[in-house]
Enzyme design. Structure first.
Site, PDB file in Angstrom:
ATOM      1  N   SER A 218       0.835  -1.206   0.000  1.00  0.00           N
ATOM      2  CA  SER A 218       0.000   0.000   0.000  1.00  0.00           C
ATOM      3  C   SER A 218       0.866   1.250   0.000  1.00  0.00           C
ATOM      4  O   SER A 218       1.984   1.245   0.521  1.00  0.00           O
ATOM      5  CB  SER A 218      -0.878   0.015   1.251  1.00  0.00           C
ATOM      6  OG  SER A 218      -1.479   1.282   1.426  1.00  0.00           O
ATOM      7  N   TYR A 231      -2.084  -0.298  10.511  1.00  0.00           N
ATOM      8  CA  TYR A 231      -2.201  -0.792   9.120  1.00  0.00           C
ATOM      9  C   TYR A 231      -0.972  -0.390   8.306  1.00  0.00           C
ATOM     10  O   TYR A 231      -0.391  -1.212   7.589  1.00  0.00           O
ATOM     11  CB  TYR A 231      -3.486  -0.220   8.519  1.00  0.00           C
ATOM     12  CG  TYR A 231      -3.732  -0.522   7.055  1.00  0.00           C
ATOM     13  CD1 TYR A 231      -4.344  -1.700   6.650  1.00  0.00           C
ATOM     14  CD2 TYR A 231      -3.383   0.405   6.062  1.00  0.00           C
ATOM     15  CE1 TYR A 231      -4.592  -1.962   5.295  1.00  0.00           C
ATOM     16  CE2 TYR A 231      -3.627   0.155   4.719  1.00  0.00           C
ATOM     17  CZ  TYR A 231      -4.234  -1.026   4.345  1.00  0.00           C
ATOM     18  OH  TYR A 231      -4.476  -1.267   3.006  1.00  0.00           O
TER      19      TYR A 231
HETATM   20  P1  NAD Z   1     -11.661  -5.740  -0.251  1.00  0.00           P
HETATM   21  O1  NAD Z   1     -12.480  -5.412   0.942  1.00  0.00           O
HETATM   22  O2  NAD Z   1     -12.387  -5.987  -1.510  1.00  0.00           O
HETATM   23  O3  NAD Z   1     -10.713  -6.966   0.027  1.00  0.00           O
HETATM   24  C1  NAD Z   1     -10.266  -7.314   1.303  1.00  0.00           C
HETATM   25  C2  NAD Z   1     -10.458  -8.794   1.403  1.00  0.00           C
HETATM   26  O4  NAD Z   1      -9.805  -9.286   2.567  1.00  0.00           O
HETATM   27  C3  NAD Z   1     -11.903  -9.227   1.501  1.00  0.00           C
HETATM   28  O5  NAD Z   1     -12.159 -10.020   0.383  1.00  0.00           O
HETATM   29  C4  NAD Z   1     -11.987 -10.096   2.747  1.00  0.00           C
HETATM   30  O6  NAD Z   1     -12.719 -11.282   2.542  1.00  0.00           O
HETATM   31  C5  NAD Z   1     -10.545 -10.421   2.983  1.00  0.00           C
HETATM   32  N1  NAD Z   1     -10.241 -10.667   4.388  1.00  0.00           N
HETATM   33  C6  NAD Z   1     -10.242  -9.782   5.413  1.00  0.00           C
HETATM   34  N2  NAD Z   1      -9.894 -10.412   6.557  1.00  0.00           N
HETATM   35  C7  NAD Z   1      -9.654 -11.717   6.220  1.00  0.00           C
HETATM   36  C8  NAD Z   1      -9.261 -12.855   6.960  1.00  0.00           C
HETATM   37  N3  NAD Z   1      -9.017 -12.783   8.277  1.00  0.00           N
HETATM   38  N4  NAD Z   1      -9.157 -14.028   6.306  1.00  0.00           N
HETATM   39  C9  NAD Z   1      -9.394 -14.119   4.960  1.00  0.00           C
HETATM   40  N5  NAD Z   1      -9.751 -13.051   4.222  1.00  0.00           N
HETATM   41  C10 NAD Z   1      -9.881 -11.876   4.848  1.00  0.00           C
HETATM   42  O7  NAD Z   1     -10.660  -4.522  -0.415  1.00  0.00           O
HETATM   43  P2  NAD Z   1      -9.448  -4.238  -1.414  1.00  0.00           P
HETATM   44  O8  NAD Z   1      -9.280  -2.782  -1.360  1.00  0.00           O
HETATM   45  O9  NAD Z   1      -9.618  -4.907  -2.690  1.00  0.00           O
HETATM   46  O10 NAD Z   1      -8.212  -4.870  -0.631  1.00  0.00           O
HETATM   47  C11 NAD Z   1      -7.283  -5.714  -1.242  1.00  0.00           C
HETATM   48  C12 NAD Z   1      -5.884  -5.338  -0.800  1.00  0.00           C
HETATM   49  O11 NAD Z   1      -5.572  -4.038  -1.299  1.00  0.00           O
HETATM   50  C13 NAD Z   1      -5.651  -5.276   0.690  1.00  0.00           C
HETATM   51  O12 NAD Z   1      -4.407  -5.863   0.991  1.00  0.00           O
HETATM   52  C14 NAD Z   1      -5.600  -3.792   0.984  1.00  0.00           C
HETATM   53  O13 NAD Z   1      -4.819  -3.508   2.121  1.00  0.00           O
HETATM   54  C15 NAD Z   1      -4.943  -3.305  -0.274  1.00  0.00           C
HETATM   55  N6  NAD Z   1      -5.087  -1.884  -0.532  1.00  0.00           N
HETATM   56  C16 NAD Z   1      -6.301  -1.346  -0.787  1.00  0.00           C
HETATM   57  C17 NAD Z   1      -6.414   0.012  -1.024  1.00  0.00           C
HETATM   58  C18 NAD Z   1      -7.749   0.654  -1.290  1.00  0.00           C
HETATM   59  O14 NAD Z   1      -7.829   1.878  -1.297  1.00  0.00           O
HETATM   60  N7  NAD Z   1      -8.806  -0.105  -1.507  1.00  0.00           N
HETATM   61  C19 NAD Z   1      -5.270   0.817  -1.007  1.00  0.00           C
HETATM   62  C20 NAD Z   1      -4.033   0.236  -0.766  1.00  0.00           C
HETATM   63  C21 NAD Z   1      -3.952  -1.123  -0.528  1.00  0.00           C
END
Ligand code: NAD
Length: 323
Positions: A218, A231
């Site tokens: 991230s 985080y």
């Molecule tokens: P999202 O909510 O679609 O995905 C997060 C996923 O994590 C969900 O599918 C959930 O089922 C899973 N999850 C959470 N806790 C869990 C656990 N204990 N066991 C198994 N699965 C679990 O959101 P996203 O934004 O697509 O996130 C994907 C990645 O991108 C993450 O690593 C997040 O930190 C990273 N990210 C997102 C952003 C953003 O702005 N959306 C920015 C930077 C990084």
């Protein structure tokens, strides 16, 4: 004497340049509010979004507008033909779009998710529409034995793992660092760090030379975020884990890289931020909008495919909408 006049001449030259710029500044009409940058194959939504807040772990079906993940203008070209990819957090958001594009490139998909059955089912159908197989594994990556089962079920179904995408995450803000409880801290670290570590340890014994691990980091792991101290700490840790593990797995022929996204329109933020903050999400980036998941997924294809990135390991690829 000559030196003195040279100095005076240089200062006069600087003032001359300055007068010219001052005059241009005065004559220019006041800049209008800049629109969001659109540089994609289709236009992407920009703030303000409808105010919304969701219970954890967040549901893609409930977000408005719906995240764009199916990349209709992206054509596959067998970059992952015959491969098997295991994607944690693959039911929604970035993981869902990665699953669909990997399938379009010829891979079969295993998806690990926590509890979002409806999202997971929709992703499975989207993967199958690409002509690939998809297995859903409901598991908690913060628990070692669940990671073991997720890998065992993937190998049981497909017989191999070529790509591991560590992508599941827990994120919840706290305006005051002193208010982060032990339970909150523990959940963030167990999901984001232990989850990645254990999935990698469980998967690597099944991965042959030419395989790849991609970790989702991230921008917060690079810049830090004051409301996401725990985080950010895990995301910086994931970047270091990526670089360190890449060295450790060179001998096995397994590449390890990370993608570091900026703001992306997924359930993660509506299930974290307050509703009025969600409405402005991404507005403070140079592109003045969040990415859509389909703008991230091609970076994962690039890092997964031996046709694209066979000489790249240990890198952290930021996809952050500019500087
Ligand atoms: P999202 O909510 O679609 O995905 C997060 C996923 O994590 C969900 O599918 C959930 O089922 C899973 N999850 C959470 N806790 C869990 C656990 N204990 N066991 C198994 N699965 C679990 O959101 P996203 O934004 O697509 O996130 C994907 C990645 O991108 C993450 O690593 C997040 O930190 C990273 N990210 C997102 C952003 C953003 O702005 N959306 C920015 C930077 C990084």
């Amino acid at each position: 004497m000559r030196m003195k006049s040279e100095i005076a001449g240089e200062a006069a030259k600087q003032r001359h340049i300055q007068r010219s710029i001052d005059a241009k500044d005065k004559s220019r009409p006041k800049a209008k509010q800049q629109r969001a940058m659109q540089a994609g194959a289709r236009n992407y939504p920009e703030p303000p979004f409808p105010e919304q807040h969701q219970p954890k772990p967040g549901h893609e079906w409930a977000i408005e507008p719906a995240p764009l993940y199916d990349a209709p203008y992206y054509l596959g070209s067998k970059k992952l033909d015959g491969k098997v990819a295991l994607i944690t957090g693959g039911d929604s958001g970035i993981g869902r779009s990665v699953a669909v594009l990997f399938a379009r490139e010829g891979a079969d998909i295993a998806i690990v998710y926590l509890a979002e059955d409806k999202d997971a089912q929709e992703t499975k159908e989207a993967v199958e529409k690409e002509g690939a197989s998809c297995v859903l594994v409901k598991a908690d990556v913060s628990k070692r034995e669940h990671c073991h089962r997720a890998v065992a079920e993937t190998v049981g179904k497909f017989g191999r793992i070529d790509v591991l995408v560590n992508n599941a995450a827990f994120q919840i803000h706290s305006q005051d660092f002193s208010e982060v409880t032990e339970e909150h801290f523990d959940t963030t670290l167990k999901t984001n760090l232990y989850g990645y570590f254990h999935m990698a340890q469980e998967a690597v014994p099944h991965m042959k030379p030419g395989s790849a691990i991609i970790n989702t980091g991230s921008v917060t792991g690079i810049e830090g975020s004051k409301a996401l101290v725990d985080y950010s700490m895990t995301k910086g840790g994931i970047h270091a884990f990526t670089r360190a593990l890449s060295g450790s797995l060179i001998g096995k022929g397994i590449r390890v890289n990370a993608v570091a996204p900026g703001p992306v329109w997924t359930p993660l933020n509506p299930a974290d931020k307050e509703a009025d903050d969600v409405a402005k999400f991404g507005a403070d980036t140079p592109m003045k909008r969040p990415a859509q998941p389909e703008e991230l997924a091609p970076a994962y294809v690039f890092l997964a495919s031996p046709h694209c990135s066979s000489y790249i390991t240990g890198e952290i690829l930021p996809v952050v909408g500019g500087y």
